[in-house]
Design an enzyme around this catalytic site. Structure first.
Site, PDB file in Angstrom:
ATOM      1  N   ALA A  13     -12.028 -67.763   7.554  1.00  0.00           N
ATOM      2  CA  ALA A  13     -13.142 -68.315   8.337  1.00  0.00           C
ATOM      3  C   ALA A  13     -14.064 -67.202   8.812  1.00  0.00           C
ATOM      4  CB  ALA A  13     -12.604 -69.103   9.527  1.00  0.00           C
ATOM      5  N   GLY A  15     -16.871 -66.061   7.057  1.00  0.00           N
ATOM      6  CA  GLY A  15     -18.204 -66.093   6.468  1.00  0.00           C
ATOM      7  C   GLY A  15     -19.309 -66.309   7.483  1.00  0.00           C
ATOM      8  N   GLY A  88     -15.712 -59.468   1.010  1.00  0.00           N
ATOM      9  CA  GLY A  88     -15.266 -60.457   0.044  1.00  0.00           C
ATOM     10  C   GLY A  88     -13.971 -61.136   0.441  1.00  0.00           C
ATOM     11  N   GLY A 151     -16.304 -71.413  -8.771  1.00  0.00           N
ATOM     12  CA  GLY A 151     -15.649 -70.614  -9.795  1.00  0.00           C
ATOM     13  C   GLY A 151     -15.017 -71.504 -10.851  1.00  0.00           C
ATOM     14  N   ASN A 239     -21.512 -75.707   2.697  1.00  0.00           N
ATOM     15  CA  ASN A 239     -22.344 -74.514   2.762  1.00  0.00           C
ATOM     16  C   ASN A 239     -23.695 -74.754   3.416  1.00  0.00           C
ATOM     17  OD1 ASN A 239     -20.645 -72.521   1.393  1.00  0.00           O
ATOM     18  ND2 ASN A 239     -20.916 -73.812  -0.406  1.00  0.00           N
ATOM     19  N   HIS A 374     -25.721-108.226  36.796  1.00  0.00           N
ATOM     20  CA  HIS A 374     -26.978-107.790  36.204  1.00  0.00           C
ATOM     21  C   HIS A 374     -27.812-106.945  37.165  1.00  0.00           C
ATOM     22  CE1 HIS A 374     -27.164-112.403  36.698  1.00  0.00           C
ATOM     23  NE2 HIS A 374     -27.219-111.879  37.884  1.00  0.00           N
ATOM     24  N   ALA A 391     -27.459-109.760  41.944  1.00  0.00           N
ATOM     25  CA  ALA A 391     -28.446-109.129  41.068  1.00  0.00           C
ATOM     26  C   ALA A 391     -29.359-108.192  41.845  1.00  0.00           C
ATOM     27  CB  ALA A 391     -29.279-110.200  40.377  1.00  0.00           C
ATOM     28  N   TYR A 398     -26.859 -91.065  47.444  1.00  0.00           N
ATOM     29  CA  TYR A 398     -27.322 -89.675  47.548  1.00  0.00           C
ATOM     30  C   TYR A 398     -28.261 -89.526  48.731  1.00  0.00           C
ATOM     31  CZ  TYR A 398     -29.234 -85.174  45.945  1.00  0.00           C
ATOM     32  OH  TYR A 398     -29.614 -83.857  45.844  1.00  0.00           O
ATOM     33  N   ALA A 434     -29.391-111.914  51.041  1.00  0.00           N
ATOM     34  CA  ALA A 434     -30.290-111.362  50.032  1.00  0.00           C
ATOM     35  C   ALA A 434     -31.252-110.366  50.669  1.00  0.00           C
ATOM     36  CB  ALA A 434     -31.063-112.487  49.354  1.00  0.00           C
TER      37      ALA A 434
END
Length: 492
Positions: A13, A15, A88, A151, A239, A374, A391, A398, A434
């Site tokens: 590994a 290369g 090589g 090869g 490659n 929802h 809903a 935050y 609500a």
């Protein structure tokens, strides 16, 4: 899957991977949730060799720590050695052998870190062939319709392997050969060491080619064998990014097919992507456009998708997840999620719970049977069982500096548009009106409402927005209301 103890594996590994055109080392590019090197080392580890060595070069300082992490997760030792200069593949193998004990005398398997589909079964067959033939070297080969770049395998008239010639050094007639070197070998170490010492860089690339070892051993009168495989994708290398995508698609096809054979229905394999570490239970249905990534775990009889991406998400049996994007979360059995739901890390939805359309959750626990149907944001909250969040509700977590948690009890009913300003606690069985803004704790069973009586300012639009369509509409409506209806009994 284990073999005799005297088996060592060397993974090349080192290369540079220049054709990838990337700042990321080639072997760290991923497909199906693992880097190419990780795919290779997982396969090698299944053989349980006595020694496992990775040869690094380019960007070794980035790759080596990841190899150490992988060794820990695999529960085995992986030695790393460095090829200082790119001389090589022959030189790389020599570097790999230096990491083995001086008295090691067994088989050495050599493979590459950029062949992500190579599996342990193929390696096992190679080792078995090598041992059965008492060869000095056994090379893995395959046949390609387009062998460009590989090869070529040169054989004698009696079909014995004679040599391997690289693409750049091959004659025109040799380039017509379609049997190619897969880059995977099994060597007897003494024969390998002897041949490596006689390699020459007298070639087009001026490198020490590992395949040249074949011809050297052949001249020495040693037995050279080959193991041919028909499934060329198993030994295909990467490659460039085109090949990465091609092998990624092929690996995904195999993963999807394996799940189908195990009892999972995949409606459209072409648009379904599943990482290698994903688990899916029987009789689950995967709809089109679904991505199951990381270590996602899906239970039995689930419905996943369409258009869903889950990363490291656990889904219980009989759950439904539709058009959802989720990560690092848990969905309970028989729960329903979606459509258009965003599960951020730390979300835990209990058994039979519901997260509906346009709901976003983060770092929150939502109890069994609780419904968030929802248009709601639930962040840093703990909600009990069998509650209902109306809903348009928002958990205001935050304060400009820190994130605060809200705790909602069981059997709570919140009206539409409720704002829970954390930190705050709402007791079991409580209700909110609500549009209520909850700033203080709500006792169990209480009804919380906020804001004064509604106040209407008459004729505000006509006075403040004269000439607008709204003002004209209001004028007409007022005129109609002030005109008395005709008397139905009045005679002319």
């Amino acid at each position: 899957m284990t073999f005799r103890g005297d088996t060592a594996v060397v993974v090349l590994a080192a290369g540079a991977g220049t054709r990838m055109r990337s700042d990321i080392p080639k072997v760290l590019h991923t497909l199906a949730g693992r880097s190419m090197l990780s795919h290779s080392l997982h396969a090698m580890a299944k053989l349980a060799p006595q020694h496992l060595v990775v040869v690094l070069g380019h960007c070794h300082e980035r790759i080596s720590p990841l190899v150490d992490e992988l060794a820990e997760s695999l529960g085995r030792t992986i030695n790393v050695t460095l090829q200082d200069r790119p001389l090589g593949t022959g030189d790389a193998v020599r570097c790999g052998l230096s990491a083995l004990p001086a008295d090691y005398s067994g088989i050495v398997v050599v493979t590459a870190g950029d062949t992500p589909l190579l599996d342990a079964e193929t390696l096992a067959d190679l080792i078995e062939t090598h041992s059965a033939t008492s060869s000095a070297v056994t090379v893995l080969t395959t046949t390609l319709s387009d062998p460009h770049g590989y090869g070529r395998i040169l054989r004698t008239q009696d079909n014995a392997v004679m040599a391997i010639v690289e693409q750049t050094d091959a004659t025109p007639s040799q380039r017509e050969i379609r049997e190619v070197n897969a880059g995977v070998y099994a060597f007897e170490i003494t024969a390998l060491q002897s041949a490596l010492s006689r390699l020459s860089s007298d070639n087009a690339q001026q490198e020490l080619y590992l395949p040249d070892v074949i011809a050297i051993l052949r001249r020495d009168g040693q037995t050279v064998s080959a193991r041919h495989i028909d499934d060329s994708a198993l030994v295909a290398g990467v490659n460039d990014r085109v090949q990465l995508a091609q092998l990624g698609a092929e690996l995904n096809r195999r993963i999807v097919a394996a799940h189908q054979m195990a009892g999972v229905t995949v409606i459209d394999p072409a648009t379904t992507w599943i990482d290698v570490d994903v688990a899916i239970g029987r009789d689950t249905v995967i709809q089109p456009g679904t991505q199951l990534l990381g270590h996602t775990q899906i239970g039995d009889r689930c419905e996943i998708g369409p258009d869903t991406t889950l990363t490291d998400v656990t889904v219980g049996d009989n759950a439904s997840v539709v058009r959802t994007h989720g990560s690092s979360s848990s969905i309970g059995a028989a729960a329903a999620v979606g459509p258009f739901t965003f599960l951020r890390p730390g979300t835990v939805l209990g058994t039979g719970g519901k997260l509906g359309a346009f709901v976003e959750t983060k770092n929150s626990t939502i109890g069994a049977g609780t419904k968030v149907p929802h248009l709601t944001y639930v962040g840093d909250a703990d909600i009990g069982d069998d509650s209902n969040i109306g809903a348009g509700s928002v958990f205001v977590n935050y304060d400009g500096m820190t994130k605060n948690r809200a705790t909602i009890g069981s059997h709570v009913r919140s009206g539409a548009g409720t704002r829970f300003v954390a930190p705050v606690n709402v007791g079991d069985g409580a209700y909110t009106g609500a549009g209520t803004v909850i700033r203080d704790d709500v006792p169990p069973g209480a009804l919380a409402v906020s804001g004064g009586p509604q106040r209407n300012i008459e004729d505000w639009v006509q006075q403040k927005r004269p000439g607008t369509p709204s003002a004209e509409a209001a004028r007409k409506a007022s005129a109609e209301q002030s005109t008395p209806p005709p008397d139905a009994d009045q005679t002319p």
